[in-house]
Design a protein around this motif. Structure first.
Motif, short mmCIF file in Angstrom:
data_model
loop_
_atom_site.label_atom_id
_atom_site.label_comp_id
_atom_site.label_asym_id
_atom_site.label_seq_id
_atom_site.Cartn_x
_atom_site.Cartn_y
_atom_site.Cartn_z
N GLN A 27 0.73 -1.28 0.02
CA GLN A 27 -0.04 0.11 -0.21
C GLN A 27 1.02 1.26 -0.22
OE1 GLN A 27 -0.51 2.49 2.27
NE2 GLN A 27 0.98 1.92 3.65
N HIS A 28 0.45 2.30 -0.94
CA HIS A 28 1.11 3.57 -0.91
C HIS A 28 0.29 4.59 -0.63
CE1 HIS A 28 4.80 1.77 -2.04
NE2 HIS A 28 5.35 2.65 -2.08
N GLY A 29 -0.60 4.58 0.39
CA GLY A 29 -1.49 5.52 0.66
C GLY A 29 -2.89 5.34 -0.10
N MET A 68 8.03 12.73 -2.63
CA MET A 68 8.85 12.31 -3.64
C MET A 68 8.01 11.13 -4.50
SD MET A 68 11.17 9.60 -5.17
CE MET A 68 11.66 8.57 -3.51
N GLU A 69 7.71 10.19 -4.13
CA GLU A 69 7.15 8.99 -4.76
C GLU A 69 5.69 9.49 -5.48
OE1 GLU A 69 8.10 4.54 -2.86
OE2 GLU A 69 6.89 5.94 -1.54
N THR A 70 5.08 10.30 -4.84
CA THR A 70 3.64 10.98 -5.29
C THR A 70 4.16 11.76 -6.61
OG1 THR A 70 2.61 10.84 -3.33
CG2 THR A 70 1.84 12.18 -5.12
N GLU A 130 9.44 9.29 3.84
CA GLU A 130 8.97 9.42 2.44
C GLU A 130 8.08 8.25 1.88
OE1 GLU A 130 8.54 10.85 -0.71
OE2 GLU A 130 8.56 12.54 0.82
N HIS A 131 7.64 7.43 2.45
CA HIS A 131 6.97 6.31 1.75
C HIS A 131 5.48 7.10 1.72
CE1 HIS A 131 4.87 2.57 1.28
NE2 HIS A 131 3.85 3.14 2.09
N ALA A 132 5.22 6.76 0.25
CA ALA A 132 3.92 7.42 -0.18
C ALA A 132 3.95 8.96 -0.06
CB ALA A 132 2.64 6.89 0.36
N ASP A 164 16.95 -1.31 -6.23
CA ASP A 164 16.13 -1.38 -5.01
C ASP A 164 15.10 -0.17 -4.99
OD1 ASP A 164 14.27 -2.62 -2.99
OD2 ASP A 164 15.83 -2.09 -1.65
N GLY A 165 13.69 -0.63 -4.98
CA GLY A 165 12.51 0.42 -4.76
C GLY A 165 11.95 0.24 -3.45
N HIS A 166 12.21 -0.63 -2.71
CA HIS A 166 11.48 -0.92 -1.51
C HIS A 166 12.55 -0.92 -0.47
CE1 HIS A 166 8.43 -2.74 1.06
NE2 HIS A 166 9.12 -3.82 1.06
N CYS A 197 4.02 0.93 -6.78
CA CYS A 197 5.02 2.35 -6.95
C CYS A 197 6.30 1.53 -6.75
CB CYS A 197 4.85 3.33 -5.59
SG CYS A 197 3.17 4.04 -5.76
N ASP A 198 6.87 0.81 -5.72
CA ASP A 198 7.98 0.33 -5.46
C ASP A 198 8.73 -0.41 -6.57
OD1 ASP A 198 7.81 1.72 -3.17
OD2 ASP A 198 8.03 0.09 -1.89
N ALA A 199 7.81 -1.02 -7.54
CA ALA A 199 8.26 -1.67 -8.70
C ALA A 199 8.41 -0.95 -9.86
CB ALA A 199 7.30 -3.01 -8.93
ZN LIG Z 1 7.51 3.27 -2.04
#
Ligand SMILES: [Zn+2]
Length: 266
Positions: A35-37, A181-183, A176-178, A118-120, A44-46
Motif C-alpha cells: 500500500q502507498h496511501g 517524492m514518490e507521489t 517518504e513512504h507514499a 531496489d525500490g523498497h 509504486c516500488d516496482a
Molecule cells: Zn514506496
C-alpha cells in the motif's frame, strides 16, 4: 537506432549475441506490492525502479531483467507496516533465494555484470544476502568474475532538487513512504494511476527510536502514507527522475565502464 532494453522482449538468439559480444550490464529492478496511501497504486516500488532502469539502459546500451514485483515485509517506520490490506510480502528467505537463483541463472548465460536497483526500503539486506550466496555458489563453480552493484536510486538526487521539493525541510527517506517524492515521480511517470484528490495532508508520522515485535502500528497514520504529499507535482517528479537517471547512468559508467550511447529504447 531503436532496440529493446527489456531482456524478456528479446529473442534468445539476439540475447545470446548481445551477452557474448556486448557484455551488457543486466539491471534487475526489485520492488514490492505494498500500500502507498489512498492516492497511489500499490505497485509504486516496482514501477519506479523499472522506469528508471529502462531509461538508464536506453542510454548505456545495457539490459533490464523483468522486475521482482514482491518484496520483504513492510515495516511500520518505513512502509506503514505489513498489516494493511493489499500489502503482499515475501519471507526474507524467499526473497534471498529468488535473488540468488536469478543472479546464478544470468551468470550461467555468460552475464558477468549486474546491477540490482531496489525500490523498497525493506528489501535491503535480503538483496545483499541473495547476491552474496549467488557469488559464493558461482565461485565454487569456478566463476569468479561476476560483479554486482546494488543501487539505491533515491539517493541520486541533487541538493537543488531537494531544496525545491522540500523548502521547509526534508523528512528523511523512510518517512517518504507514499510521500512527496514518490507521489511526484508517479505523477510524472504514470499520472493515470494517481488520484491527488485523496492525497494525505496529515503531518509526518512520529515514531520512537525503538522497534517492537509484534509490530506496534498505533503510530502509523490510517492512510498508510508516512508524510504529506499534497505539494507533489509532475514537474517535481520530472526533476527527481532526471536526477536519478543521470546519477544511475554515471554510477554504471564508473563501476562497469558502460558507455553513454543514447540509444532510443523501444
Ligand atoms: Zn514506496
Amino acid at each position: 537506432m531503436t532496440r529493446p532494453v527489456r531482456v524478456a522482449e528479446i529473442d534468445w538468439t539476439e540475447y545470446d549475441r548481445r551477452v557474448r559480444e556486448e557484455r551488457p550490464v543486466v539491471i534487475l529492478p526489485v520492488g514490492s506490492l505494498e500500500q502507498h496511501g489512498p492516492h497511489l497504486p500499490m505497485n509504486c516500488d516496482a514501477v519506479i525502479p523499472t522506469a528508471l532502469s529502462e531509461r538508464v539502459a536506453a542510454r548505456t546500451g545495457d539490459l533490464v531483467a523483468p522486475t521482482l514485483c514482491y518484496g520483504y515485509k513492510s515495516q511500520p517506520k518505513s512502509g506503514g507496516g505489513n498489516h494493511f490490506t493489499g500489502t503482499t510480502s515475501l519471507d526474507g528467505e524467499t526473497l534471498i533465494r529468488m535473488v540468488r537463483d536469478i543472479v546464478s541463472e544470468f551468470a550461467r548465460h555468460g552475464v558477468r555484470r549486474m546491477a540490482v536497483v531496489d525500490g523498497h526500503y525493506e528489501n535491503n539486506m535480503f538483496l545483499v544476502e541473495g547476491i552474496d550466496l549467488a557469488l559464493r555458489g558461482l565461485r565454487r563453480d569456478g566463476i569468479d568474475d561476476m560483479r554486482i552493484a546494488k543501487i539505491p536510486y533515491w539517493e541520486y538526487v541533487t541538493q537543488e532538487t531537494m531544496d525545491a521539493a522540500w523548502p521547509e525541510g526534508f523528512p528523511g527517506w523512510p518517512l517518504e513512504h507514499a510521500g512527496l517524492m514518490e507521489t511526484s515521480v508517479m505523477l510524472h511517470l504514470h499520472p493515470h494511476l494517481v488520484d491527488m484528490s485523496k492525497a494525505p495532508d496529515h503531518p509526518p508520522a512520529d515514531f520512537p527510536l525503538y522497534d517492537i515485535y509484534p509490530t506496534d502500528t498505533s503510530r502509523v497514520p490510517w492512510t498508510g502514507a508516512l508524510s504529506p504529499s499534497v505539494a507533489a507535482t509532475a514537474e517535481k517528479g520530472e526533476r527527481f527522475v532526471a536526477d536519478y537517471v543521470d546519477g544511475m547512468t554515471d554510477a554504471l559508467i564508473e563501476i562497469f565502464g558502460s558507455r553513454r550511447q543514447d540509444i532510443a529504447a523501444e
